[in-house]
Design a protein around this motif. Structure first.
Motif, PDB file in Angstrom:
ATOM      1  N   LEU A 149       0.870  -1.176   0.000  1.00 44.60           N
ATOM      2  CA  LEU A 149       0.000   0.000   0.000  1.00 44.60           C
ATOM      3  C   LEU A 149       0.906   1.224   0.000  1.00 44.60           C
ATOM      4  O   LEU A 149       1.757   1.374   0.888  1.00 44.60           O
ATOM      5  N   VAL A 150       0.745   2.075  -1.020  1.00 40.31           N
ATOM      6  CA  VAL A 150       1.723   3.120  -1.333  1.00 40.31           C
ATOM      7  C   VAL A 150       1.035   4.483  -1.351  1.00 40.31           C
ATOM      8  O   VAL A 150      -0.141   4.595  -1.726  1.00 40.31           O
ATOM      9  N   ARG A 151       1.771   5.501  -0.970  1.00 39.86           N
ATOM     10  CA  ARG A 151       1.241   6.864  -1.018  1.00 39.86           C
ATOM     11  C   ARG A 151       0.771   7.210  -2.428  1.00 39.86           C
ATOM     12  O   ARG A 151       1.373   6.807  -3.418  1.00 39.86           O
ATOM     13  N   ALA A 152      -0.313   7.936  -2.521  1.00 44.06           N
ATOM     14  CA  ALA A 152      -0.935   8.267  -3.804  1.00 44.06           C
ATOM     15  C   ALA A 152       0.084   8.854  -4.781  1.00 44.06           C
ATOM     16  O   ALA A 152       0.862   9.736  -4.426  1.00 44.06           O
ATOM     17  N   GLY A 153       0.093   8.335  -5.992  1.00 41.97           N
ATOM     18  CA  GLY A 153       0.949   8.846  -7.048  1.00 41.97           C
ATOM     19  C   GLY A 153       2.387   8.370  -7.015  1.00 41.97           C
ATOM     20  O   GLY A 153       3.184   8.773  -7.868  1.00 41.97           O
ATOM     21  N   GLN A 154       2.733   7.493  -6.065  1.00 44.14           N
ATOM     22  CA  GLN A 154       4.133   7.097  -5.884  1.00 44.14           C
ATOM     23  C   GLN A 154       4.427   5.656  -6.276  1.00 44.14           C
ATOM     24  O   GLN A 154       5.559   5.200  -6.142  1.00 44.14           O
ATOM     25  N   ALA A 155       3.438   4.923  -6.776  1.00 53.44           N
ATOM     26  CA  ALA A 155       3.633   3.492  -6.993  1.00 53.44           C
ATOM     27  C   ALA A 155       4.753   3.195  -7.994  1.00 53.44           C
ATOM     28  O   ALA A 155       5.599   2.329  -7.751  1.00 53.44           O
ATOM     29  N   ALA A 156       4.766   3.895  -9.118  1.00 53.32           N
ATOM     30  CA  ALA A 156       5.790   3.609 -10.134  1.00 53.32           C
ATOM     31  C   ALA A 156       7.187   3.928  -9.612  1.00 53.32           C
ATOM     32  O   ALA A 156       8.139   3.170  -9.839  1.00 53.32           O
TER      33      ALA A 156
END
Length: 353
Positions: free
Chosen positions: A326-333
């Motif tokens: 589960l990753v902070r919004a917009g940071q997955a890539a």
């Protein structure tokens, strides 16, 4: 890659009668609880299995896998080998007596993302459409589970098939696997950054359920519930009850009971708390249930150490396969690039998003 229709035509020389699809799934929380009547929180992933088929009027099925570039012929009434049982089992349980030409392709990675359930549900959806079968989406899921039990030899719970049949990619599906009561919930959010992203990485470590310890783990928790005098470990909430169990069964049961509690706590958790529960789930799967893998543990640890990650864990039955974070919004890539650059010993890759 060629289109689905032309690929079917190039193999069988004619167009399919129907085409159907079904997605894989990622389980955010609630692992190895579904065959003990517990609670789970899966979501669908964008990758899908696709099945095209037609009646061929002959005495045998012709089954083609575009992934394997392999054709299997299976006489009517027989199960076959390789990938055939997923298809022939679905036909048998649907009451189909015709010989079929079937073309399958899937971009669902194997290992923890329900590639098998996606194939079963895509096949069952195609058969439902072709024959007008009076089956709803829950009944299709139950048939898919029965295919696993009776034709594939994996005594799985119902989560994978229910998720493939009913889940979508923008909600969590909270499922009570005993009653099949369910509801869709929004993904966890951070008060400052908004709705978190789900990141799935393939560890590059292959596994096969029927050849792993999956059925062994199921037998162990069934024995634990028998010794405790309850129908399923779902019925135990007091961990002190486990003191009567042998050490190995104590650890197995401890995972299932504590995992159910984590899912229930997660229902109204923000992203930070949800991530903490994911971390605890992985530790329990690694230590109490012993279904992780050293390379998977390395990948999970790298994710957990990343400042943009709320939490991470293995997902699926284990013994290799995928991990979810589960990753902070917009940071997955960005997180995926950073973590995979540090990951060595196996070929990891991003699956979602």
């Amino acid at each position: 890659m060629t289109t689905e229709r032309s690929s079917f035509e190039s193999v069988f020389g004619t167009a399919p009668e129907v085409t159907a699809r079904a997605p894989g799934r990622v389980n955010l929380l609630g692992e190895h609880t579904d065959y003990q009547g517990g609670f789970v929180l899966p979501a669908a992933i964008p990758q899908q299995a696709t099945v095209s088929l037609r009646r061929n009027g002959g005495g045998e099925h012709r089954l083609y896998s575009a992934n394997l570039n392999q054709t299997l012929t299976v006489p009517l009434g027989e199960v076959g080998t390789g990938f055939a049982p997923y298809l022939t089992g679905s036909m048998a349980l649907s009451g189909v007596e015709d010989a079929l030409d079937i073309w399958v392709w899937s971009d669902v990675p194997s290992g923890g993302l329900s590639s098998s359930a996606a194939l079963e549900l895509a096949t069952l959806r195609a058969l439902r459409e072709l024959y007008g079968l009076p089956l709803n989406d829950v009944e299709l899921a139950l048939l898919g589970q029965k295919v696993e039990h009776e034709y594939v030899g994996v005594m799985c719970g119902i989560m994978d098939q229910m998720a493939s049949s009913l889940a979508d990619t923008w909600h969590m599906l909270f499922l009570d696997t005993r009653s099949l009561e369910r509801r869709k919930l929004p993904l966890p959010a951070d008060p400052l950054s908004g709705t978190a992203q789900v990141l799935v990485l393939d560890s590059g470590v292959p596994r096969r359920l029927a050849e792993s310890g999956y059925n062994e783990r199921r037998a162990q928790v069934e024995e634990a519930s028998r010794l405790l005098g309850v129908p399923q470990l779902r019925d135990v909430t007091d961990l002190s009850m486990l003191s009567v169990l042998p050490e190995l069964l104590h650890r197995r049961a401890h995972h299932v009971i504590s995992e159910n509690a984590r899912v229930l706590e997660a229902l109204d958790a923000d992203a930070a708390r949800f991530g903490t529960l994911m971390n605890a789930s992985h530790a329990s799967l690694r230590d109490d249930y012993e279904v992780s893998h050293p390379q998977v543990d390395v990948l999970v640890a790298l994710l957990q150490a990343h400042p943009q990650v709320y939490g991470a864990r293995m997902t699926g039955a284990g013994f290799g396969g995928a991990v979810v974070a589960l990753v902070r919004a917009g940071q997955a890539a960005q997180v995926a690039d950073s973590v995979l650059a540090q990951y060595t010993g196996a070929e990891g890759r991003m699956v979602v998003p």
